[in-house]
Design a protein around this motif. Sequence first.
Motif, short mmCIF file in Angstrom:
data_model
loop_
_atom_site.label_atom_id
_atom_site.label_comp_id
_atom_site.label_asym_id
_atom_site.label_seq_id
_atom_site.Cartn_x
_atom_site.Cartn_y
_atom_site.Cartn_z
N VAL A 6 0.84 -1.19 0.00
CA VAL A 6 0.00 0.00 0.00
C VAL A 6 0.88 1.24 0.00
O VAL A 6 2.01 1.24 0.49
CB VAL A 6 -0.95 0.03 1.23
N LYS A 7 0.33 2.30 -0.56
CA LYS A 7 1.02 3.57 -0.59
C LYS A 7 0.02 4.67 -0.28
O LYS A 7 -1.02 4.74 -0.94
CB LYS A 7 1.65 3.78 -1.97
N PRO A 8 0.27 5.51 0.72
CA PRO A 8 1.42 5.44 1.63
C PRO A 8 1.35 4.20 2.53
O PRO A 8 0.28 3.64 2.74
CB PRO A 8 1.30 6.74 2.44
N LYS A 9 2.49 3.85 3.08
CA LYS A 9 2.60 2.60 3.85
C LYS A 9 2.20 2.85 5.31
O LYS A 9 2.92 2.55 6.25
CB LYS A 9 4.04 2.10 3.77
N SER A 10 1.00 3.38 5.47
CA SER A 10 0.51 3.73 6.80
C SER A 10 -0.44 2.66 7.31
O SER A 10 -0.92 1.80 6.55
CB SER A 10 -0.22 5.08 6.76
N VAL A 11 -0.73 2.70 8.60
CA VAL A 11 -1.64 1.73 9.20
C VAL A 11 -3.02 1.83 8.58
O VAL A 11 -3.65 0.81 8.24
CB VAL A 11 -1.70 1.94 10.73
N GLY A 12 -3.52 3.05 8.40
CA GLY A 12 -4.84 3.23 7.83
C GLY A 12 -4.95 2.67 6.42
O GLY A 12 -5.93 2.00 6.06
N CYS A 13 -3.93 2.93 5.60
CA CYS A 13 -3.96 2.41 4.23
C CYS A 13 -3.86 0.89 4.22
O CYS A 13 -4.49 0.23 3.38
CB CYS A 13 -2.83 3.02 3.41
N ALA A 14 -3.08 0.33 5.13
CA ALA A 14 -2.98 -1.13 5.20
C ALA A 14 -4.32 -1.75 5.59
O ALA A 14 -4.73 -2.78 5.04
CB ALA A 14 -1.90 -1.53 6.20
N ILE A 15 -5.03 -1.11 6.52
CA ILE A 15 -6.37 -1.62 6.91
C ILE A 15 -7.32 -1.53 5.73
O ILE A 15 -8.06 -2.48 5.43
CB ILE A 15 -6.91 -0.83 8.12
#
Length: 740
Positions: A548-557
């Motif tokens: 995912v991009k950006p590689k943040s927790v929210g984007c991963a969820i």
Amino acid sequence: MTGFLPRSAAYSSPPVPLPVPEGAPSPSFAFLRRSATTDDAPAAPDQLPLAVSEIDSSDTFRAVSTDAGDLVANGRAAKFLIDRRNPIAPSARFVNGNFVRNGVVPDEAKFHYPFGRATFRIPESLDIFNAVTYFTVDKRYIAGSVRTYHLDGASDPVYGLQFYPQDLIREHAVVEAVTTIRARLGITDARFAFVPTGSQQTTDTVMDQLASLQVEVLPLDRILGAIQYLPLNLGEAWGYLRIFPDDTDALTATDIPVFDELPLDLSVVAGVLTRSVQDTNSHVNLKSKERGTPNAVLRDAGPGNERLAPFADRPVHLVVGKNDFTIEATTPEVVAAKLAERMGRPLTRLQWTPETDLRSFDEIAMGTTPQTRAFAARYGSKAANLGFLAHRDVLGRVGDAGSPSAQRGYDLVPRGFAVPLQAYQEFIEHPPNADVRELIDSFVAAEQTGGLSPQERGRRVDDIQSGIMAASFPPGALERVRAKIDEVIPGVEKVKVRSSANAEDVPDFDGAGLHDSYAADTTKRDRPIGPCMVEEDDGDDGEVKRKVKPKSVGCAIKGVYASLWNKRAVEERSFARIDQGTIAMGIAIVPAYDTGSDVAANAVVVTRVLNTDGVYGYSLSVQQGNNLVTNPDPATYSEVTIAAFISDDEPTSLTVTRFAKPAADAPERTEPVLSSDRMLELVDLARRVERAYCRATPGYYPDCDFSPAANDKATALDLELKILDDGHLVYKQVREFGGR
């Protein structure tokens, strides 16, 4: 090769009990659950007797042999027993496996022990017989089989002399057995071999003697590499034969594709043939077993195959059998009718329980193991089962005295926490995300009519996934996740956000490999405005194929939520008749597996020996480095090892049936990836997990102590783990697996 019997009433009182030799283990077998009976009624007059002193032709071999049921799916096997009570003049007889008395095949024609009682009047009890036959080097009896293998496309078979994988036979005892049996095999111009089925069955010092007998030594990995046809899942299918299709996305449940190499993102098809070797524990093969679609390796498959080419793009009836496949023409009407029969079953509505709390795995594991497993209704099975693995009665924590983790001085299960299914529901129903809710509702209604083409299905799920990646979280939802990270795994920057759908690990559908997990960096802030993106990962990371991009927790969820609507996941659920309107996604968040040390190997343990009912134990697949077993890189494959055992206090044999090929541009290994001690450790831990799972899961198997060795259990377990460079084991998950 079935040779062991249980403690059965019919065999529990020997005429003359004899002591177990010094150093021999005390076996405790429990395979046949019915009592054997003694019946002296005469055999049918037109059949060979129970005991045959010589096999003088291939016709005689076929008459006394039966379909093999060991580590290779095809071929035939004839058992033999050598009585060495007089070692100067041993007696030997072949078992007529097709002997019938009163219309049935008696135990004497199936198992070595009752055969020995009937033929040689052996006096030992069952336990003593097993000890002095299988688990000692100085043997009183030698029990084995002669087994056929068709190698390199040859019409004439190799006759392999072999023994049960746990048998301690080796060196000069092998020569004695081979000499005795070879003299009684009068098959003209036959090729003979000794086939070691356990690593302890060595012949290093007797190779010249075996050569003088014109008997070669053929390890199982060489046999499997030379077999032209290898069934991985038996069955039949009706569909259109697609030889080397250009577009796998266009395949449907009425297609039977033929591939050079099996694509790992293959969705539902009626059956499959491949030219290249397959990973038996890959998600694609396990899904074939679970859904009952035939799957086989055919080394010369392709457009030029004279048996396949006439049927290219035509409707066919394919049968994958033990020794060969058959293919014949059928009609479009029959293909359509067969699919309609499968898809005419009622939809299964999935039930789950609303829950708002984020719980650590240790919080999930605070009660009993049955209570821990029950959290699957709130968080999905993957997250709940991580709590189960961490339970004090399973693998435990370092602080749980006597647990495997305490014994090793580190936690075998990563710390982390579960996000409930309800959080997904609230995300989808959040008012600003109404357009996503509408896309899902519209798609589910269309999908469940069965009228969508693969292209239309793909377009619509792409729209749903894009909508989820651009959607917003309900107020405070993401902040609660970040606060739980700080509470449960403080200071960890690299985390793995893993899928835990309720459409996984349900009866007859495990959902393995259908959803995505993503790496995230806890230091990266989520964008207040703008969608997240999913990109293909072209790096060397074997764990995450997409990022995912950006590689943040929210984007991963969001990426995990969007993966609930992967085209392949939708198609598998539709084929399994799961109501798409009742699915939801839970999440498990753990530290990145390589936080403390690099990954040295990946492993999968399936708690049965796949493709056979005749060998008791587990199947293990191991791959070097961070290349996955379940979703291997193209042109690579894992090591496959069979661990044969019956109980904890008896020896476990390890048989490598294929060595690993870790990289596409590297040769196949010639040695196991892990040491034998490490492999035995994986087996012991899996047995502990399976017994605990059995006790926590009503109906898993009646006798939980015996469940690891039981061949008749309806389901088995599928465990995934990593082995790190520092020697630590990291258990990623455990799930039920319904295939055989």
